[in-house]
Motif scaffolding. Structure first.
Motif, PDB file in Angstrom:
ATOM      1  N   LEU A  28       0.963  -1.107  -0.149  1.00 59.28           N
ATOM      2  CA  LEU A  28      -0.004   0.010   0.020  1.00 59.28           C
ATOM      3  C   LEU A  28       0.830   1.206  -0.088  1.00 59.28           C
ATOM      4  CD1 LEU A  28      -2.857   1.317   0.287  1.00 59.28           C
ATOM      5  CD2 LEU A  28      -2.354   1.011   2.793  1.00 59.28           C
ATOM      6  N   ILE A  29       0.464   1.960  -1.014  1.00 55.81           N
ATOM      7  CA  ILE A  29       1.443   3.525  -1.027  1.00 55.81           C
ATOM      8  C   ILE A  29       0.746   4.470  -0.272  1.00 55.81           C
ATOM      9  CG2 ILE A  29       2.488   5.155  -2.491  1.00 55.81           C
ATOM     10  CD1 ILE A  29       2.722   3.115  -4.628  1.00 55.81           C
ATOM     11  N   TYR A  30      -0.487   4.812  -0.676  1.00 55.76           N
ATOM     12  CA  TYR A  30      -1.436   5.843  -0.127  1.00 55.76           C
ATOM     13  C   TYR A  30      -2.792   5.275   0.213  1.00 55.76           C
ATOM     14  CZ  TYR A  30       2.685   8.676  -1.910  1.00 55.76           C
ATOM     15  OH  TYR A  30       3.777   9.241  -1.946  1.00 55.76           O
ATOM     16  N   ASP A  31      -3.217   5.988   0.891  1.00 53.91           N
ATOM     17  CA  ASP A  31      -4.833   5.786   1.354  1.00 53.91           C
ATOM     18  C   ASP A  31      -5.616   7.067   1.299  1.00 53.91           C
ATOM     19  OD1 ASP A  31      -3.981   5.929   3.902  1.00 53.91           O
ATOM     20  OD2 ASP A  31      -5.390   4.668   4.593  1.00 53.91           O
ATOM     21  N   TYR A  32      -6.580   7.186   0.911  1.00 51.26           N
ATOM     22  CA  TYR A  32      -7.541   8.701   0.984  1.00 51.26           C
ATOM     23  C   TYR A  32      -8.810   8.300   1.428  1.00 51.26           C
ATOM     24  CZ  TYR A  32      -3.798  10.096  -2.330  1.00 51.26           C
ATOM     25  OH  TYR A  32      -2.572  10.584  -3.096  1.00 51.26           O
ATOM     26  N   TYR A  33      -9.517   9.193   2.134  1.00 47.33           N
ATOM     27  CA  TYR A  33     -10.958   9.289   2.390  1.00 47.33           C
ATOM     28  C   TYR A  33     -11.460   9.889   1.372  1.00 47.33           C
ATOM     29  CZ  TYR A  33     -10.051   7.442   6.831  1.00 47.33           C
ATOM     30  OH  TYR A  33      -9.572   6.550   8.138  1.00 47.33           O
ATOM     31  N   VAL A  34     -12.578   9.563   0.884  1.00 50.00           N
ATOM     32  CA  VAL A  34     -13.374   9.881  -0.247  1.00 50.00           C
ATOM     33  C   VAL A  34     -14.929  10.337   0.303  1.00 50.00           C
ATOM     34  CG1 VAL A  34     -12.135   9.227  -2.078  1.00 50.00           C
ATOM     35  CG2 VAL A  34     -13.794   7.694  -0.940  1.00 50.00           C
ATOM     36  N   ASP A  62      -1.530  12.466 -10.241  1.00 55.01           N
ATOM     37  CA  ASP A  62      -0.137  12.162  -9.469  1.00 55.01           C
ATOM     38  C   ASP A  62      -0.324  11.288  -8.099  1.00 55.01           C
ATOM     39  OD1 ASP A  62       1.088  13.473 -11.535  1.00 55.01           O
ATOM     40  OD2 ASP A  62       1.289  15.314 -10.628  1.00 55.01           O
ATOM     41  N   ILE A  63      -1.420  10.683  -8.163  1.00 55.84           N
ATOM     42  CA  ILE A  63      -1.843   9.744  -6.930  1.00 55.84           C
ATOM     43  C   ILE A  63      -0.679   8.699  -6.510  1.00 55.84           C
ATOM     44  CG2 ILE A  63      -4.166  10.189  -7.218  1.00 55.84           C
ATOM     45  CD1 ILE A  63      -4.487   7.606  -7.989  1.00 55.84           C
ATOM     46  N   HIS A  64       0.030   8.376  -7.478  1.00 56.06           N
ATOM     47  CA  HIS A  64       1.215   7.473  -6.930  1.00 56.06           C
ATOM     48  C   HIS A  64       2.611   8.031  -6.863  1.00 56.06           C
ATOM     49  CE1 HIS A  64       1.594   8.042 -11.414  1.00 56.06           C
ATOM     50  NE2 HIS A  64       2.752   7.675 -11.175  1.00 56.06           N
ATOM     51  N   LYS A  65       2.543   9.264  -7.073  1.00 59.13           N
ATOM     52  CA  LYS A  65       3.913  10.047  -6.906  1.00 59.13           C
ATOM     53  C   LYS A  65       4.141  10.753  -5.424  1.00 59.13           C
ATOM     54  CE  LYS A  65       4.532  11.224 -11.607  1.00 59.13           C
ATOM     55  NZ  LYS A  65       4.674  12.344 -12.542  1.00 59.13           N
ATOM     56  N   GLU A  66       3.038  11.278  -4.977  1.00 58.48           N
ATOM     57  CA  GLU A  66       2.870  11.742  -3.764  1.00 58.48           C
ATOM     58  C   GLU A  66       1.537  11.921  -3.235  1.00 58.48           C
ATOM     59  OE1 GLU A  66       4.532  15.705  -3.782  1.00 58.48           O
ATOM     60  OE2 GLU A  66       3.270  16.400  -5.342  1.00 58.48           O
ATOM     61  N   LYS A  67       1.536  12.007  -1.864  1.00 62.10           N
ATOM     62  CA  LYS A  67       0.189  12.060  -1.114  1.00 62.10           C
ATOM     63  C   LYS A  67      -0.451  13.367  -1.424  1.00 62.10           C
ATOM     64  CE  LYS A  67      -2.888  11.051   2.218  1.00 62.10           C
ATOM     65  NZ  LYS A  67      -3.528   9.814   2.255  1.00 62.10           N
ATOM     66  N   GLN A  68      -1.600  13.227  -2.016  1.00 60.63           N
ATOM     67  CA  GLN A  68      -2.225  14.410  -2.460  1.00 60.63           C
ATOM     68  C   GLN A  68      -3.540  14.954  -1.506  1.00 60.63           C
ATOM     69  OE1 GLN A  68      -1.643  15.670  -5.607  1.00 60.63           O
ATOM     70  NE2 GLN A  68      -0.289  14.383  -5.487  1.00 60.63           N
ATOM     71  N   GLN A  69      -3.565  15.983  -1.203  1.00 64.11           N
ATOM     72  CA  GLN A  69      -4.500  16.947  -0.078  1.00 64.11           C
ATOM     73  C   GLN A  69      -5.786  16.831  -0.709  1.00 64.11           C
ATOM     74  OE1 GLN A  69      -3.082  17.197   2.718  1.00 64.11           O
ATOM     75  NE2 GLN A  69      -1.326  16.657   1.743  1.00 64.11           N
ATOM     76  N   LYS A  70      -6.125  17.210  -2.024  1.00 59.84           N
ATOM     77  CA  LYS A  70      -7.353  17.189  -2.386  1.00 59.84           C
ATOM     78  C   LYS A  70      -7.522  16.935  -4.064  1.00 59.84           C
ATOM     79  CE  LYS A  70      -7.007  22.178  -3.349  1.00 59.84           C
ATOM     80  NZ  LYS A  70      -7.377  23.359  -3.357  1.00 59.84           N
ATOM     81  N   PRO A  71      -8.517  16.682  -4.389  1.00 59.63           N
ATOM     82  CA  PRO A  71      -8.667  16.354  -5.929  1.00 59.63           C
ATOM     83  C   PRO A  71      -8.317  17.559  -6.855  1.00 59.63           C
ATOM     84  CG  PRO A  71     -10.841  15.905  -4.766  1.00 59.63           C
ATOM     85  CD  PRO A  71     -10.009  16.709  -3.746  1.00 59.63           C
ATOM     86  N   TYR A  72      -7.628  17.269  -7.950  1.00 59.42           N
ATOM     87  CA  TYR A  72      -7.479  18.189  -8.822  1.00 59.42           C
ATOM     88  C   TYR A  72      -8.605  19.063  -9.462  1.00 59.42           C
ATOM     89  CZ  TYR A  72      -5.670  19.680 -13.769  1.00 59.42           C
ATOM     90  OH  TYR A  72      -5.316  20.385 -14.634  1.00 59.42           O
ATOM     91  N   LEU A  73      -9.588  18.336  -9.708  1.00 62.88           N
ATOM     92  CA  LEU A  73     -10.659  18.705 -10.128  1.00 62.88           C
ATOM     93  C   LEU A  73     -11.991  18.113  -9.636  1.00 62.88           C
ATOM     94  CD1 LEU A  73     -10.394  18.815 -14.115  1.00 62.88           C
ATOM     95  CD2 LEU A  73     -10.167  20.848 -12.595  1.00 62.88           C
ATOM     96  N   LYS A  74     -13.188  18.870  -9.646  1.00 71.56           N
ATOM     97  CA  LYS A  74     -14.364  17.987  -8.875  1.00 71.56           C
ATOM     98  C   LYS A  74     -15.701  18.680  -9.940  1.00 71.56           C
ATOM     99  CE  LYS A  74     -17.175  17.158  -4.907  1.00 71.56           C
ATOM    100  NZ  LYS A  74     -17.248  17.123  -3.438  1.00 71.56           N
ATOM    101  N   HIS A  75     -16.340  17.883 -10.337  1.00 75.11           N
ATOM    102  CA  HIS A  75     -17.759  18.326 -10.959  1.00 75.11           C
ATOM    103  C   HIS A  75     -18.875  17.758 -10.167  1.00 75.11           C
ATOM    104  CE1 HIS A  75     -20.661  19.100 -14.175  1.00 75.11           C
ATOM    105  NE2 HIS A  75     -20.721  17.574 -13.878  1.00 75.11           N
ATOM    106  N   ASN A  76     -19.824  18.587  -9.800  1.00 76.84           N
ATOM    107  CA  ASN A  76     -20.963  18.368  -9.277  1.00 76.84           C
ATOM    108  C   ASN A  76     -22.213  18.397 -10.303  1.00 76.84           C
ATOM    109  OD1 ASN A  76     -19.973  18.228  -6.362  1.00 76.84           O
ATOM    110  ND2 ASN A  76     -19.841  20.249  -6.298  1.00 76.84           N
ATOM    111  N   PHE A  77     -22.763  17.364  -9.936  1.00 72.46           N
ATOM    112  CA  PHE A  77     -24.100  17.094 -10.997  1.00 72.46           C
ATOM    113  C   PHE A  77     -25.238  18.298 -10.368  1.00 72.46           C
ATOM    114  CE2 PHE A  77     -22.130  12.986 -11.803  1.00 72.46           C
ATOM    115  CZ  PHE A  77     -22.102  13.299 -12.903  1.00 72.46           C
ATOM    116  N   ILE A  78     -25.804  18.913 -10.894  1.00 75.99           N
ATOM    117  CA  ILE A  78     -26.900  19.669 -10.750  1.00 75.99           C
ATOM    118  C   ILE A  78     -28.182  18.984  -9.859  1.00 75.99           C
ATOM    119  CG2 ILE A  78     -28.982  21.116 -11.325  1.00 75.99           C
ATOM    120  CD1 ILE A  78     -27.181  21.887 -13.759  1.00 75.99           C
TER     121      ILE A  78
END
Length: 105
Positions: A28-34, A62-78
């Motif tokens: 396991l490299i990284y784990d994230y809460y979604v 870049d999720i396998h390179k370093e631990k990310q703090q938040k998503p790069y982009l997010k799209h919310n459906f109406i």
């Protein structure tokens, strides 16, 4: 599994996403809460990860390179009752097609 075959991304009903290294010991490299249980997942040839939930889609990079703090982009459906049940990146592009329970987006 990413294009190189070196990394695997998994998601579970406990709202966790995990990144695994398949090269040596399957560690396991990284784990994230979604935000919620993942409905669909896709990795582009450029290394972006799309994750579809009820009401939204997130793009991670870049999720396998370093631990990310938040998503790069997010799209919310109406409509919050819309969920992504299938996704596919166009080959060699970072254009994402999203199939939802209410049609194609």
């Amino acid at each position: 599994i990413d294009r190189s075959g070196n990394y695997l991304v998994s998601s579970s009903s406990d709202k966790k996403m995990k990144v695994w290294d398949l090269r040596n010991d399957y560690s396991l490299i990284y784990d994230y809460y979604v935000p919620s249980e993942c409905q669909s997942m896709c990795i582009s040839q450029q290394g972006l990860l799309a994750m579809g939930y009820k009401g939204s889609v997130e793009i991670w990079r870049d999720i396998h390179k370093e631990k990310q703090q938040k998503p790069y982009l997010k799209h919310n459906f109406i409509d919050k009752q819309t969920y992504a049940n299938s996704m596919k990146f166009i080959d060699f592009e970072d254009f994402l097609g999203i199939g939802t329970n209410k049609g194609y987006s």
